[in-house]
Design a protein around this motif. Structure first.
Motif: not given
Length: 235
Positions: A41-45
């Protein structure tokens, strides 16, 4: 850059970094193997942040047909430009996925699980139920698009830094609403890479799951139109 190239480049960054983090987490023998949902989720953000930042000046950084459709519904995008946006987004998504495949090709060869391979290309439901999966994608995209519409309103705009709140919105959606379907919330984010899954050689890969593929396309588009209608009433 024009609209087409802006959307192509922005969506390229979105997918190569977004699906790149999925590949890093789920494929065998990577440095990030099994690092979990929080990393994804952090990577996609961050993928959203980079994609929006690099393309905002050229095209407004839609990077998502759902955003384009909502803005067209509100009269903020000329109908003659819609196909230009969508074409750049789809091609950018496909090229971004090509970059993920090239970077992780050895790891695809070391991974036997065809479901994990597909996960680095496209989304899939945790519990397969077309009505509920469709509703989940509608809700996630509704939240995304309504938030974006308020961010781009002139009184709220931060200029180039609008990329940061959009990234935070995507992070929040992933953490809170991503569990049921993997939060596509973007038709080309799913469709472009799914096409590449069908085309690219990744060893044993199984089905591209075309039976599910309409949900991450239709759900986000419906959610986007609903968000535009609500925004009209609130703005």
């Amino acid at each position: 850059m024009n609209i087409f190239t802006g959307e192509l480049i922005g969506t390229f960054f979105l997918i190569i970094l977004g699906n790149g983090v999925v590949a890093n987490v789920v494929l065998n023998k990577t440095k990030g193997n099994n690092s979990g949902w929080i990393v994804i989720t952090f990577g996609w953000a961050m993928a959203v942040f980079v994609g929006v930042f690099v393309s905002a000046k050229a095209s407004g950084a839609h990077l998502n047909p759902a955003v384009t459709v909502a803005l067209a519904w509100l009269g903020k995008v000329e109908p003659s430009h819609v196909l230009e946006y969508l074409g750049g987004q789809l091609l950018g998504a496909m090229l971004g996925q090509l970059g993920v495949w090239a970077a992780y090709r050895q790891h695809y060869q070391q991974t036997e699980d065809t479901g994990l391979k597909l996960a680095t290309f496209s989304t899939a439901p945790a519990i397969r139920s077309a009505p509920y999966n469709l509703i989940t994608e509608m809700i996630g995209t509704f939240i995304l698009v309504l938030s974006v519409l308020f961010i781009v309103a002139p009184s709220n705009s931060l200029g180039a830094l609008d990329a940061l709140p959009v990234a935070f919105i995507v992070l929040a959606i992933g953490l809170s609403l991503g569990g049921p379907t993997g939060y596509a919330i973007n038709p080309v984010r799913d469709l472009g890479p799914r096409i590449m899954h069908a085309i690219l050689p990744i060893g044993k890969k199984g089905s591209s799951d075309w039976g599910y593929s309409w949900i991450p396309v239709v759900g986000p588009l419906i959610g986007a139109v609903l968000a535009a209608i609500v925004f009209q009433q609130l703005a």
